[in-house]
Motif scaffolding. Sequence first.
Motif, PDB file in Angstrom:
ATOM      1  N   LEU A 204       0.682  -1.097  -0.041  1.00  0.00           N
ATOM      2  CA  LEU A 204       0.068   0.010   0.085  1.00  0.00           C
ATOM      3  C   LEU A 204       0.872   1.204   0.050  1.00  0.00           C
ATOM      4  O   LEU A 204       0.546   2.150  -0.473  1.00  0.00           O
ATOM      5  CB  LEU A 204      -0.879  -0.029   1.197  1.00  0.00           C
ATOM      6  CG  LEU A 204      -2.036  -1.141   1.237  1.00  0.00           C
ATOM      7  CD1 LEU A 204      -2.806  -1.106   2.632  1.00  0.00           C
ATOM      8  CD2 LEU A 204      -3.249  -0.551   0.094  1.00  0.00           C
ATOM      9  N   HIS A 205       1.850   1.318   0.605  1.00  0.00           N
ATOM     10  CA  HIS A 205       2.828   2.418   0.669  1.00  0.00           C
ATOM     11  C   HIS A 205       3.489   2.663  -0.678  1.00  0.00           C
ATOM     12  O   HIS A 205       3.209   3.722  -1.235  1.00  0.00           O
ATOM     13  CB  HIS A 205       4.045   2.155   1.416  1.00  0.00           C
ATOM     14  CG  HIS A 205       4.290   2.633   2.979  1.00  0.00           C
ATOM     15  ND1 HIS A 205       4.147   4.162   3.127  1.00  0.00           N
ATOM     16  CD2 HIS A 205       4.071   2.202   4.141  1.00  0.00           C
ATOM     17  CE1 HIS A 205       4.220   4.326   4.318  1.00  0.00           C
ATOM     18  NE2 HIS A 205       4.103   3.188   4.882  1.00  0.00           N
ATOM     19  N   VAL A 206       3.787   1.676  -1.225  1.00  0.00           N
ATOM     20  CA  VAL A 206       4.372   1.755  -2.974  1.00  0.00           C
ATOM     21  C   VAL A 206       3.204   2.128  -3.788  1.00  0.00           C
ATOM     22  O   VAL A 206       3.562   2.911  -4.452  1.00  0.00           O
ATOM     23  CB  VAL A 206       5.052   0.333  -3.313  1.00  0.00           C
ATOM     24  CG1 VAL A 206       5.454   0.629  -4.752  1.00  0.00           C
ATOM     25  CG2 VAL A 206       6.133   0.093  -2.379  1.00  0.00           C
ATOM     26  N   ALA A 207       2.181   1.705  -3.430  1.00  0.00           N
ATOM     27  CA  ALA A 207       0.673   1.967  -4.345  1.00  0.00           C
ATOM     28  C   ALA A 207       0.549   3.452  -4.165  1.00  0.00           C
ATOM     29  O   ALA A 207       0.149   3.879  -5.115  1.00  0.00           O
ATOM     30  CB  ALA A 207      -0.275   1.169  -4.447  1.00  0.00           C
ATOM     31  N   SER A 208       0.704   4.027  -3.067  1.00  0.00           N
ATOM     32  CA  SER A 208       0.137   5.402  -2.719  1.00  0.00           C
ATOM     33  C   SER A 208       1.137   6.255  -3.073  1.00  0.00           C
ATOM     34  O   SER A 208       0.812   7.549  -3.357  1.00  0.00           O
ATOM     35  CB  SER A 208      -0.077   5.445  -1.124  1.00  0.00           C
ATOM     36  OG  SER A 208       0.755   5.347  -0.446  1.00  0.00           O
ATOM     37  N   GLU A 209       2.393   5.892  -3.173  1.00  0.00           N
ATOM     38  CA  GLU A 209       3.538   6.908  -3.417  1.00  0.00           C
ATOM     39  C   GLU A 209       4.587   6.026  -4.198  1.00  0.00           C
ATOM     40  O   GLU A 209       5.402   5.702  -3.966  1.00  0.00           O
ATOM     41  CB  GLU A 209       4.476   7.366  -2.313  1.00  0.00           C
ATOM     42  CG  GLU A 209       3.524   8.224  -1.547  1.00  0.00           C
ATOM     43  CD  GLU A 209       4.246   8.724  -0.092  1.00  0.00           C
ATOM     44  OE1 GLU A 209       5.410   8.449  -0.030  1.00  0.00           O
ATOM     45  OE2 GLU A 209       3.496   8.949   0.662  1.00  0.00           O
ATOM     46  N   PRO A 210       4.049   5.868  -5.879  1.00  0.00           N
ATOM     47  CA  PRO A 210       4.737   4.755  -6.593  1.00  0.00           C
ATOM     48  C   PRO A 210       6.084   5.293  -6.960  1.00  0.00           C
ATOM     49  O   PRO A 210       7.129   4.564  -7.814  1.00  0.00           O
ATOM     50  CB  PRO A 210       4.097   4.773  -7.893  1.00  0.00           C
ATOM     51  CG  PRO A 210       2.855   5.319  -7.544  1.00  0.00           C
ATOM     52  CD  PRO A 210       2.937   6.284  -6.363  1.00  0.00           C
ATOM     53  N   ASN A 211       6.703   6.439  -6.437  1.00  0.00           N
ATOM     54  CA  ASN A 211       7.958   6.797  -6.762  1.00  0.00           C
ATOM     55  C   ASN A 211       8.540   6.784  -8.099  1.00  0.00           C
ATOM     56  O   ASN A 211       9.536   6.266  -8.685  1.00  0.00           O
ATOM     57  CB  ASN A 211       9.192   5.995  -5.780  1.00  0.00           C
ATOM     58  CG  ASN A 211      10.397   6.437  -5.737  1.00  0.00           C
ATOM     59  OD1 ASN A 211      10.780   7.875  -5.997  1.00  0.00           O
ATOM     60  ND2 ASN A 211      11.562   5.771  -5.779  1.00  0.00           N
ATOM     61  N   ILE A 212       7.684   7.155  -8.987  1.00  0.00           N
ATOM     62  CA  ILE A 212       7.873   7.367 -10.446  1.00  0.00           C
ATOM     63  C   ILE A 212       7.635   8.714 -10.893  1.00  0.00           C
ATOM     64  O   ILE A 212       6.908   9.434 -10.244  1.00  0.00           O
ATOM     65  CB  ILE A 212       7.247   6.114 -11.141  1.00  0.00           C
ATOM     66  CG1 ILE A 212       5.820   6.086 -10.958  1.00  0.00           C
ATOM     67  CG2 ILE A 212       7.786   4.918 -10.998  1.00  0.00           C
ATOM     68  CD1 ILE A 212       5.139   5.160 -11.870  1.00  0.00           C
TER      69      ILE A 212
END
Lengths: 126, 323
Positions: free
Chosen positions: B96-104
């Motif tokens: 969920l962390h990655v999905a909410s801030e995908p860093n792209i």
Amino acid sequence: MDRKKLRNDLFLILGLLLVASISLIVVLSLKKVESNAVAKVYVQNEVVEVIDLSKKEDKDYYIDGLKGKVHIHTHDGAIAVVESNCPHQDCVHMGYVSETNHPIICAYNAVYIVIEGSGNGDVVIG
Amino acid sequence: MSIYDMKFKPIIPLLFIALTSCSAKVSGDRVFCFNCWTNIKLFDGNDTEFEDIKNILKYYDKISDNYSARGTTNNLYQLNKATEVIEVDSKLYDLLHVASEPNISGLGGNYFDYRLGSLSKLWKDSLAEKKILDEEIVENEIIKMQNSALTFGEENKVLKVGQAEIDLGGIVKGYTLDVIKEYLTEKERKSYIIDSGSSSILLGEKQTESGYFNVTINDLDNSYIKVKNGFVSTSGTSRQGVRIGDVTCSHIVNPVTGSVVNNYDAVIVLSDKGYIGDVLSTSMMMATVDEIKDSEQKDNVKVIVIKDKNVIYKSEGIEILHY
């Protein structure tokens, strides 16, 4: 020259030739299978039907899926689910498929159709 | 002189063994997860590793399911239903962390939104009946999304604010393939293909001199690309598009406009990270070619854009070959 050794040589050469011939036949027959695509129909991970698509037949198949009948049709070397009782009809919307590694899935009925044997690549994207 | 007397006599049995065992041992199987089949091929792995990979796939399928509660820890379905802070599965928390801030780059931020769950479900039901969703419903759903957010606390505690449902379908396959790649690297395995529904594929090295696998492009006729040690992701309308009148509607929903009409038939992304490939292949379906070019630089990916069976853009260095 020793006649016994000569005879043994002959047996060995004949044996190797026999192995080589059998290997050649096996390889050629496998290649033939590869050029003749078959569709395997699975229900809950069990193969329930194997359909030879190389015959390019117009034919109907009715498979007992998990929650109802799934109507499959083949045409010109391709296969499609044309009727299913699933709510979203994703399997029906996929239309006719003739490529390997491009399965038709009806999750509702646990039906999976995959074509094997005619692909050129290692994997298909899309 | 007989061949029995020759010095190389010992090689005869070896030659026989070599001739009769020239086929490589491959472990191959598939597992149903993320609403599609994932085909697993390990060319240099063992049965234990095979089972481990299947278990990784099943685990992420379970925690990202937004249709039903599964297992002992809270999954996405339970998070979507929760009205207060809940403790979720630790791996779901990370996802969920990655999905909410995908860093792209901005492209992913503009066209990828993890809050699309309810709108996606409404579109899916509507397209199943070959109907376009009412504009007012779409507008209401967009407002719901804009007013929804996730707040992360300690010890896997998450609070979902707002009425929009979280949907991880646009990222979870690639993210799980990243986890599998990490596992295979740890095990020092090099030759494998993990193909999740022909839309997210993890490739190692083929056991040939060059090491490249041939990846057939379904949206082009008799065409393929050579790939090794990377991810190939795609989103497209050819398999999941629904024709209504003159318009092809996709399963990909634009989170800004709520529309399901995309700019292209397919976008293929080659990346070093699976989740980046997944997010970008979806986002790029709604982007202009200039936006795609900008993203490929910033996110270090290579792209093929396809419309009407033609390549309308491809990154430098990609060679499309023909059978």
